[in-house]
Design a protein around this motif. Structure first.
Motif, PDB file in Angstrom:
ATOM      1  N   SER A 166       0.854  -1.184   0.000  1.00 27.54           N
ATOM      2  CA  SER A 166       0.000   0.000   0.000  1.00 27.54           C
ATOM      3  C   SER A 166       0.892   1.237   0.000  1.00 27.54           C
ATOM      4  O   SER A 166       2.073   1.153   0.347  1.00 27.54           O
TER       5      SER A 166
ATOM      6  N   GLU B 299      -0.775  -0.380  -5.408  1.00 30.30           N
ATOM      7  CA  GLU B 299      -1.950   0.412  -5.018  1.00 30.30           C
ATOM      8  C   GLU B 299      -3.196  -0.242  -5.585  1.00 30.30           C
ATOM      9  O   GLU B 299      -3.558  -0.015  -6.737  1.00 30.30           O
TER      10      GLU B 299
ATOM     11  N   ARG C 220      -6.080  -1.806   1.127  1.00 28.16           N
ATOM     12  CA  ARG C 220      -6.241  -0.447   1.641  1.00 28.16           C
ATOM     13  C   ARG C 220      -5.588  -0.311   3.008  1.00 28.16           C
ATOM     14  O   ARG C 220      -5.742  -1.163   3.881  1.00 28.16           O
ATOM     15  N   ASP C 221      -4.837   0.758   3.185  1.00 25.96           N
ATOM     16  CA  ASP C 221      -4.185   1.031   4.471  1.00 25.96           C
ATOM     17  C   ASP C 221      -5.246   1.323   5.524  1.00 25.96           C
ATOM     18  O   ASP C 221      -5.952   2.327   5.446  1.00 25.96           O
TER      19      ASP C 221
END
Length: 288
Positions: free
Chosen positions: A73, A107, A112-113
C-alpha cells in the motif's frame, strides 16, 4: 554519589559490550549471501521502523545479495500516498538498496491502508505468485522443480510486531504463497525461504539495544542450526554510530519519512529494539 557513579559506569560499559557483541554477531553468526531477497511490507516506513537492521545487513555490497522492497500500500490513509511512496524510495536507498528501482509499491483497493482491515491472504499470495513465479501455473508437471525469481522472502510474523492487521495479513499471504510454490510437487523443496520478524512483549520491544542478551539466548536455544544453507534463525544487530548503523536507521526515518515524524515517533525510533536488533525465524511451511 555512589548511585551516580554506577549509572555513569553502566552508561559506558553497556554500549561498549553491545558494540562488541554486534561485531561478533556480524562475523560469526549465520548469514545470507548471494541471494535475491524481497522484503514484503504493508506501509511506507515499515522498512525503517521495523526492518532497518535486516535491510542494512543484507544489502551490504560484500554480501552479494540483491535486496528489493515490495510494499502493498502507499499508506494513503491520511491522503499522503504520493508523498509516502517517494519517502519509501528515499529510505530504501539510505538503508542500502542499489537504487530506487528496487522499491515497488502496489496500489489496489483490496490492500487499503487501515487499522481495521484484514487483507485477503489468497490475494496476497496471487500477487506474489504473479510477481515472482508467473510461469508456475503453466508448469503442472510434478517432475519439474518449482522455481521463482527470488530466493528469500522476509515479512512480519503472525503477531505483526504491532498487531496491525495489515502486517499480520502479510504473514498469512506469504505462507500461502510459499506453500503454493510446491503444491502438487511432492519431493521438491520450496525455492523460496520465508523468514519472519519476531514479535516481542512490550517490555522487550522498548528496551533498545539492551534486548541483545534475550535475543541471543532465544536464537541459541530456539533455532535449528543444522542446515547451514537455510539457517533456522538470523540475528542482525545495528552498530550504534557510523554508516550502516542505528544512526543510518534514524536518518532513514527522520530525513526520508518526514511526513510520519510526529512527536511520539521520536520515542519509538529511540527506544524500539527493532531500530537496533532484528531476529528472523525460518518458517516451516505445510504443503497444500
Amino acid at each position: 554519589m555512589e548511585l551516580l557513579t554506577v549509572f555513569a559506569v553502566l552508561a559506558v560499559v553497556l554500549p561498549s559490550l553491545y558494540i562488541y557483541t554486534a561485531s561478533v554477531v556480524s562475523t560469526r553468526f549465520p548469514k545470507l549471501e548471494n541471494k535475491s531477497i524481497c522484503l514484503l511490507i504493508a506501509h511506507p516506513d515499515d522498512e525503517a521502523m521495523f526492518f532497518a537492521p535486516t535491510v542494512l545487513a543484507l544489502a551490504r555490497p560484500e554480501t552479494g545479495n540483491h535486496v528489493k522492497i515490495l510494499c502493498l500500500s502507499s499508506g494513503d490513509a491520511d491522503g499522503l500516498g504520493e508523498s509516502r511512496k517517494k519517502e519509501l524510495a528515499k529510505s530504501g536507498v539510505i538503508l542500502g538498496l542499489r537504487s530506487t528501482n528496487d522499491v515497488f509499491v502496489v496500489e489496489e483497493p483490496e490492500f487499503r491502508d487501515s487499522m481495521t482491515t484484514t487483507w485477503d491472504a489468497g490475494k496476497i499470495s496471487d500477487l506474489l505468485m504473479s510477481a515472482f513465479a508467473p510461469h508456475l501455473n503453466k508448469s503442472k508437471s510434478a517432475s519439474s522443480p518449482p522455481t521463482a525469481s527470488i530466493d528469500v522472502l522476509i515479512t512480519f510474523d503472525a503477531g505483526g510486531v504491532s498487531s496491525h492487521p495489515n502486517h499480520i495479513s502479510l504473514y498469512y499471504g506469504a505462507k500461502e504463497f510459499v506453500s503454493a510454490l510446491v503444491a502438487g510437487k511432492p519431493g521438491w523443496a520450496s525455492p523460496v525461504d520465508l523468514y519472519t520478524l519476531t514479535t516481542l512483549p512490550i517490555v522487550r520491544k522498548y528496551s533498545a539495544f539492551l534486548d541483545v542478551l534475550p535475543t541471543l539466548l532465544s536464537w541459541a536455544f530456539g533455532t535449528d542450526k543444522r542446515d547451514k544453507k537455510h539457517p533456522g534463525g538470523l540475528v542482525f544487530l545495528n552498530g550504534l554510530a557510523g554508516h550502516g548503523s542505528f544512526t543510518t536507521a534514524w536518518k532513514a526515518m527522520t530525513t526520508a519519512h518526514k511526513s510520519q515524524m510526529v512527536w511520539f515517533r521520536y520515542g519509538w525510533i529511540t527506544l524500539s529494539r527493532y531500530m537496533y536488533i532484528n531476529d528472523l525465524r525460518l518458517e516451516k511451511i505445510k504443503r497444500k
